[in-house]
Design a protein around this motif. Structure first.
Motif, PDB file in Angstrom:
ATOM      1  N   PHE A 152       0.822  -1.209   0.000  1.00  0.00           N
ATOM      2  CA  PHE A 152       0.000   0.000   0.000  1.00  0.00           C
ATOM      3  C   PHE A 152       0.858   1.262   0.000  1.00  0.00           C
ATOM      4  CE2 PHE A 152      -3.496  -2.743   0.672  1.00  0.00           C
ATOM      5  CZ  PHE A 152      -4.641  -2.006   0.406  1.00  0.00           C
ATOM      6  N   GLN A 153       2.113   1.149   0.408  1.00  0.00           N
ATOM      7  CA  GLN A 153       2.991   2.313   0.385  1.00  0.00           C
ATOM      8  C   GLN A 153       3.543   2.587  -1.006  1.00  0.00           C
ATOM      9  OE1 GLN A 153       6.058   2.161   3.365  1.00  0.00           O
ATOM     10  NE2 GLN A 153       4.625   1.722   5.018  1.00  0.00           N
ATOM     11  N   VAL A 154       3.726   1.541  -1.799  1.00  0.00           N
ATOM     12  CA  VAL A 154       4.391   1.733  -3.094  1.00  0.00           C
ATOM     13  C   VAL A 154       3.446   1.633  -4.279  1.00  0.00           C
ATOM     14  CG1 VAL A 154       6.583   0.900  -2.194  1.00  0.00           C
ATOM     15  CG2 VAL A 154       5.022  -0.719  -3.265  1.00  0.00           C
ATOM     16  N   LEU A 155       2.222   1.154  -4.077  1.00  0.00           N
ATOM     17  CA  LEU A 155       1.274   1.031  -5.180  1.00  0.00           C
ATOM     18  C   LEU A 155      -0.018   1.769  -4.849  1.00  0.00           C
ATOM     19  CD1 LEU A 155       1.687  -2.752  -6.071  1.00  0.00           C
ATOM     20  CD2 LEU A 155       2.574  -0.800  -7.363  1.00  0.00           C
ATOM     21  N   ALA A 156      -0.703   2.234  -5.871  1.00  0.00           N
ATOM     22  CA  ALA A 156      -1.962   2.961  -5.672  1.00  0.00           C
ATOM     23  C   ALA A 156      -3.102   1.967  -5.514  1.00  0.00           C
ATOM     24  CB  ALA A 156      -2.219   3.887  -6.859  1.00  0.00           C
ATOM     25  N   ALA A 157      -3.021   1.132  -4.480  1.00  0.00           N
ATOM     26  CA  ALA A 157      -4.014   0.079  -4.259  1.00  0.00           C
ATOM     27  C   ALA A 157      -5.073   0.542  -3.273  1.00  0.00           C
ATOM     28  CB  ALA A 157      -3.333  -1.186  -3.752  1.00  0.00           C
ATOM     29  N   ASP A 158      -6.314   0.102  -3.535  1.00  0.00           N
ATOM     30  CA  ASP A 158      -7.405   0.358  -2.607  1.00  0.00           C
ATOM     31  C   ASP A 158      -7.686  -0.857  -1.731  1.00  0.00           C
ATOM     32  OD1 ASP A 158      -8.025   3.021  -3.341  1.00  0.00           O
ATOM     33  OD2 ASP A 158      -8.915   2.272  -5.190  1.00  0.00           O
ATOM     34  N   ASN A 159      -7.488  -2.050  -2.289  1.00  0.00           N
ATOM     35  CA  ASN A 159      -7.718  -3.279  -1.540  1.00  0.00           C
ATOM     36  C   ASN A 159      -6.608  -4.271  -1.863  1.00  0.00           C
ATOM     37  OD1 ASN A 159     -10.450  -2.535  -0.539  1.00  0.00           O
ATOM     38  ND2 ASN A 159     -10.954  -2.631  -2.713  1.00  0.00           N
ATOM     39  N   GLY A 160      -6.188  -5.011  -0.857  1.00  0.00           N
ATOM     40  CA  GLY A 160      -5.157  -6.022  -1.051  1.00  0.00           C
ATOM     41  C   GLY A 160      -5.530  -7.297  -0.324  1.00  0.00           C
ATOM     42  N   LEU A 161      -5.204  -8.431  -0.942  1.00  0.00           N
ATOM     43  CA  LEU A 161      -5.579  -9.724  -0.382  1.00  0.00           C
ATOM     44  C   LEU A 161      -4.458 -10.723  -0.636  1.00  0.00           C
ATOM     45  CD1 LEU A 161      -7.822 -11.631   0.809  1.00  0.00           C
ATOM     46  CD2 LEU A 161      -8.522 -12.041  -1.551  1.00  0.00           C
ATOM     47  N   ILE A 162      -4.095 -11.504   0.394  1.00  0.00           N
ATOM     48  CA  ILE A 162      -3.108 -12.575   0.254  1.00  0.00           C
ATOM     49  C   ILE A 162      -3.782 -13.898   0.594  1.00  0.00           C
ATOM     50  CG2 ILE A 162      -0.911 -13.507   1.043  1.00  0.00           C
ATOM     51  CD1 ILE A 162      -0.047 -10.698   1.748  1.00  0.00           C
ATOM     52  N   LEU A 163      -3.711 -14.841  -0.327  1.00  0.00           N
ATOM     53  CA  LEU A 163      -4.243 -16.186  -0.123  1.00  0.00           C
ATOM     54  C   LEU A 163      -3.072 -17.156  -0.160  1.00  0.00           C
ATOM     55  CD1 LEU A 163      -6.234 -14.606  -2.434  1.00  0.00           C
ATOM     56  CD2 LEU A 163      -7.730 -16.469  -1.704  1.00  0.00           C
ATOM     57  N   LEU A 164      -3.014 -18.077   0.794  1.00  0.00           N
ATOM     58  CA  LEU A 164      -1.949 -19.072   0.852  1.00  0.00           C
ATOM     59  C   LEU A 164      -2.513 -20.456   0.583  1.00  0.00           C
ATOM     60  CD1 LEU A 164       0.122 -17.916   3.954  1.00  0.00           C
ATOM     61  CD2 LEU A 164       0.437 -17.311   1.555  1.00  0.00           C
ATOM     62  N   THR A 165      -1.674 -21.333   0.058  1.00  0.00           N
ATOM     63  CA  THR A 165      -2.100 -22.702  -0.225  1.00  0.00           C
ATOM     64  C   THR A 165      -2.298 -23.469   1.083  1.00  0.00           C
ATOM     65  OG1 THR A 165       0.215 -23.352  -0.428  1.00  0.00           O
ATOM     66  CG2 THR A 165      -0.959 -22.804  -2.459  1.00  0.00           C
ATOM     67  N   ALA A 205      -4.723 -12.912   4.772  1.00  0.00           N
ATOM     68  CA  ALA A 205      -4.545 -11.521   5.210  1.00  0.00           C
ATOM     69  C   ALA A 205      -5.233 -10.603   4.212  1.00  0.00           C
ATOM     70  CB  ALA A 205      -3.066 -11.171   5.325  1.00  0.00           C
ATOM     71  N   VAL A 206      -5.831  -9.534   4.714  1.00  0.00           N
ATOM     72  CA  VAL A 206      -6.540  -8.594   3.846  1.00  0.00           C
ATOM     73  C   VAL A 206      -6.340  -7.179   4.344  1.00  0.00           C
ATOM     74  CG1 VAL A 206      -8.698  -8.792   5.155  1.00  0.00           C
ATOM     75  CG2 VAL A 206      -8.777  -8.081   2.774  1.00  0.00           C
ATOM     76  N   ARG A 207      -6.245  -6.239   3.437  1.00  0.00           N
ATOM     77  CA  ARG A 207      -6.137  -4.822   3.773  1.00  0.00           C
ATOM     78  C   ARG A 207      -7.096  -4.067   2.862  1.00  0.00           C
ATOM     79  NH1 ARG A 207      -1.948  -1.502   6.008  1.00  0.00           N
ATOM     80  NH2 ARG A 207      -1.394  -3.376   7.136  1.00  0.00           N
ATOM     81  N   LEU A 208      -7.980  -3.246   3.451  1.00  0.00           N
ATOM     82  CA  LEU A 208      -9.009  -2.554   2.697  1.00  0.00           C
ATOM     83  C   LEU A 208      -8.902  -1.045   2.883  1.00  0.00           C
ATOM     84  CD1 LEU A 208     -12.092  -4.750   3.712  1.00  0.00           C
ATOM     85  CD2 LEU A 208     -10.608  -5.047   1.739  1.00  0.00           C
ATOM     86  N   LYS A 209      -9.167  -0.316   1.808  1.00  0.00           N
ATOM     87  CA  LYS A 209      -9.251   1.133   1.915  1.00  0.00           C
ATOM     88  C   LYS A 209     -10.462   1.511   2.764  1.00  0.00           C
ATOM     89  CE  LYS A 209     -10.058   5.284  -0.867  1.00  0.00           C
ATOM     90  NZ  LYS A 209     -10.334   5.803  -2.228  1.00  0.00           N
ATOM     91  N   VAL A 266      -4.296  -7.259  -5.720  1.00  0.00           N
ATOM     92  CA  VAL A 266      -4.585  -5.880  -5.329  1.00  0.00           C
ATOM     93  C   VAL A 266      -5.478  -5.256  -6.394  1.00  0.00           C
ATOM     94  CG1 VAL A 266      -2.437  -5.572  -4.052  1.00  0.00           C
ATOM     95  CG2 VAL A 266      -2.505  -4.995  -6.470  1.00  0.00           C
ATOM     96  N   ASP A 267      -6.295  -4.289  -5.992  1.00  0.00           N
ATOM     97  CA  ASP A 267      -7.144  -3.609  -6.969  1.00  0.00           C
ATOM     98  C   ASP A 267      -7.189  -2.114  -6.674  1.00  0.00           C
ATOM     99  OD1 ASP A 267      -9.534  -2.786  -5.338  1.00  0.00           O
ATOM    100  OD2 ASP A 267      -9.763  -4.940  -5.055  1.00  0.00           O
ATOM    101  N   SER A 268      -7.588  -1.357  -7.687  1.00  0.00           N
ATOM    102  CA  SER A 268      -7.759   0.090  -7.592  1.00  0.00           C
ATOM    103  C   SER A 268      -9.155   0.441  -8.066  1.00  0.00           C
ATOM    104  CB  SER A 268      -6.718   0.813  -8.448  1.00  0.00           C
ATOM    105  OG  SER A 268      -7.013   2.191  -8.529  1.00  0.00           O
ATOM    106  N   GLN A 269      -9.806   1.366  -7.379  1.00  0.00           N
ATOM    107  CA  GLN A 269     -11.189   1.712  -7.700  1.00  0.00           C
ATOM    108  C   GLN A 269     -11.309   3.028  -8.457  1.00  0.00           C
ATOM    109  OE1 GLN A 269     -13.155   1.688  -3.903  1.00  0.00           O
ATOM    110  NE2 GLN A 269     -13.164  -0.533  -3.735  1.00  0.00           N
ATOM    111  N   THR A 270     -10.193   3.718  -8.703  1.00  0.00           N
ATOM    112  CA  THR A 270     -10.268   5.030  -9.355  1.00  0.00           C
ATOM    113  C   THR A 270      -9.551   4.983 -10.698  1.00  0.00           C
ATOM    114  OG1 THR A 270      -8.263   5.758  -8.229  1.00  0.00           O
ATOM    115  CG2 THR A 270     -10.363   6.230  -7.151  1.00  0.00           C
TER     116      THR A 270
END
Length: 567
Positions: free
Chosen positions: A219-232, A243-247, A316-320
């Motif tokens: 989130f510091q280096v990319l213009a992301a609004d939402n981020g999600l990590i899925l592990l096997t 783990a999840v991080r949401l705007k 990761v995704d961006s909404q704008t």
């Protein structure tokens, strides 16, 4: 639109688009919107506030200060073409239509905004981002539909491959791909940042700490609004949201957190990073109400690969529309995923070692170190329930312990028993016995379970012989001590026995009871054998007949024998 042009002392130049961001923080620290690679700049040097197109600079550096057009400034309005000095870095503020003589450096295709969200969302039941939980994977009603992880072994829907603007292959030289897709100054800045992130990430061993740190840096280096990590999972058949991080911290609470199974499968199965520049026009997302409702504009999905093993996926995704991901962003995220894969591998290895060490310590309470090591490393397996086996049971207790304990303080009794049982347990393990339990001053050991061998009975006899010898030769704090030992061979039930909340690996049955009765009739420092035990020992020992003895619980007297010597 406003932008700032950065020129470092070494001649490195880069451009940063402010766009519609309300705040742009500038300094050396990684949580700034624009990170300065300048040792003379403050960690938090200054910030620019944007209020409906009115830009105001605020100084944050009390040590170095901030110069605007050569004058030290605490606060001033920026009109355009101001030259800002932070440490040894020269920064020019430019409004749309303004001109500057910074140099010939072309603007980069991707800037480096920071969209640090206000919180890490904690989803309600059914939408929890914690390990082992599941996330909705298509437009499902919130809270009332069972949610499953992404199964990555199924092929997905036919003809539903996502519209792909670009891909990034982790097996290729990603550093040079990033270099080719980014202007030199921006690449240099991102490369330094990757180095710093990599150095910090390898020091983190707990998986949750690794993943939260990774999302924070993304989130510091990319213009992301939402981020999600899925592990096997353990079978690598499912991707489990970890783990999840949401705007918007309320997105999970409202059940609006959705991801595409097909996009994740495509990334996982093809083992490449995927960039979709416009998710709203992507045919794959056209039927997904969640994507439409969230207004996701741009999305990236990359695999986490360590030594050809895929450990998970980052999305990761961006909404704008002003923050569209590009090839440089995809390469950067792929490199972060590669670094994260190593940290995830190390974290899982660390957790495995801790688990094995804990298991080994628990097993060593009952088994010899050699057997405990094999059980902990899964070389041999214990049955989950009780099992009927033929084994030898050794029952030993201290003679006249009750009057002995009456003249001792409670603390002294405990210290003595701990010393005594430690010595006896070591002898049991020396002869490959299993320590079953302590009962007051008594000790129960089993030979032949859970792993039988032809030497079980003679090992039990030699163990009993050494226990007697050790007690005779040891001076205890309570004075002289004598023990009596009973040995019997027969069928026992041995395994995990107890309630659904409290289980103990122990043995039960008539063989155990008979061994206890033989111990009771033994004189101080005497070993008493049953007929079955004498028969199985045969010519390996010398014995002396003690005659028939009535044992509690037995309908007829039992012939008994004293073990004189093991041959």
């Amino acid at each position: 639109m406003a932008k700032i042009l950065v020129c470092y002392q070494d001649g490195t130049e880069t451009e940063f688009q402010i766009g519609t961001r309300p705040i742009v923080k500038v300094g050396r620290e990684l949580d700034n919107t624009l990170i300065l690679q300048d040792p003379h700049a403050s960690r938090k040097h200054f910030y620019i506030r944007n209020q409906n197109g009115v830009f105001t600079l605020f100084n944050l550096s009390h040590t170095h200060g901030t110069l605007v057009n050569g004058e030290k400034t605490e606060r001033c309005e920026l009109k355009g073409n101001e030259v800002i000095e932070a440490g040894g870095t020269r920064i020019t503020f430019v409004l749309e239509g303004g001109e500057t003589a910074l140099g010939s450096t072309a603007p980069t295709q991707g800037d480096q905004p920071s969209r640090t969200p206000s919180s890490v969302a904690s989803a309600p039941t059914g939408v929890s981002p914690s390990r082992g939980s599941s996330l909705p994977l298509d437009p499902l009603p919130a809270h009332d539909t069972p949610i499953q992880p992404v199964n990555v072994t199924s092929p997905g829907e036919p003809g539903s491959s996502p519209s792909v603007l670009a891909t990034s292959d982790p097996s290729k030289s990603l550093m040079f791909a990033a270099f080719e897709s980014a202007v030199g100054g921006e690449f240099s800045r991102r490369f330094r940042l990757l180095q710093d992130i990599g150095q910090q990430m390898v020091t983190k061993l707990h998986l949750s700490e690794v993943l939260e740190f990774l999302l924070d840096k993304i989130f510091q280096v990319l213009a992301a609004d939402n981020g999600l990590i899925l592990l096997t999972d353990s079978q690598a058949a499912n991707l489990v949201p970890t783990a999840v991080r949401l705007k918007d911290p309320h997105a999970a609470e409202e059940g609006r957190l959705r991801v595409s199974q097909t996009l994740l499968r495509h990334c996982f199965q093809k083992r490449v990073g995927v960039l979709s520049a416009d998710a709203l026009s992507d045919e794959r997302f056209s039927t997904q109400q969640s994507i439409m409702a969230l207004g996701i504009h741009s999305v990236m999905c990359v695999p986490m690969i360590y030594q050809d093993e895929i450990l998970g996926v980052i999305q990761v995704d961006s909404q704008t529309t002003s923050n569209t991901f590009n090839q440089a962003d995809l390469d950067l995220l792929t490199m972060l995923a590669n670094q994260a894969a190593l940290s995830v591998h190390n974290s899982r290895l660390h957790d495995k070692l801790i688990k094995e060490e804990t298991s080994r310590a628990n097993y060593e309470r009952y088994f010899s170190p050699q057997i405990a090591e094999k059980i902990a490393s899964n070389e041999i397996h214990l049955d989950s329930g009780g099992k009927s086996v033929e084994a030898t049971v050794l029952f030993s207790d201290i003679r006249d312990f009750t009057p002995l304990s009456e003249r001792m303080e409670p603390g002294e009794i405990v210290r003595f028993l701990n010393h005594y049982f430690t010595m006896m347990a070591d002898i049991v393990f020396e002869f490959n016995g299993t320590l079953d339990k302590f009962i007051g001053d008594a000790l129960v050991a089993v030979f032949g379970s859970p792993f039988p061998s032809p030497d079980d009975s003679i090992n039990a006899a030699r163990c009993a012989e050494k226990m007697i010898r050790t007690v005779r030769e040891t001076t205890f704090s309570v004075g002289a001590v004598a023990i009596g030992i009973g040995l019997h061979r027969g069928t026992i039930i041995h395994g995990n026995i107890g309630s659904d909340k409290v289980m103990q690996y122990t043995c039960i049955g008539d063989t155990v009871n008979t061994s206890s009765r033989l111990s009771t009739i033994a004189k101080p420092n005497q070993i008493v054998l049953s007929p079955a035990m004498k028969e199985v020992l045969g010519d390996d020992v010398q014995t002396k007949a003690l005659g028939p003895v009535e044992l509690k619980g037995k309908s007829e007297p039992m012939n008994t024998f004293e073990l004189m010597r093991c041959l």
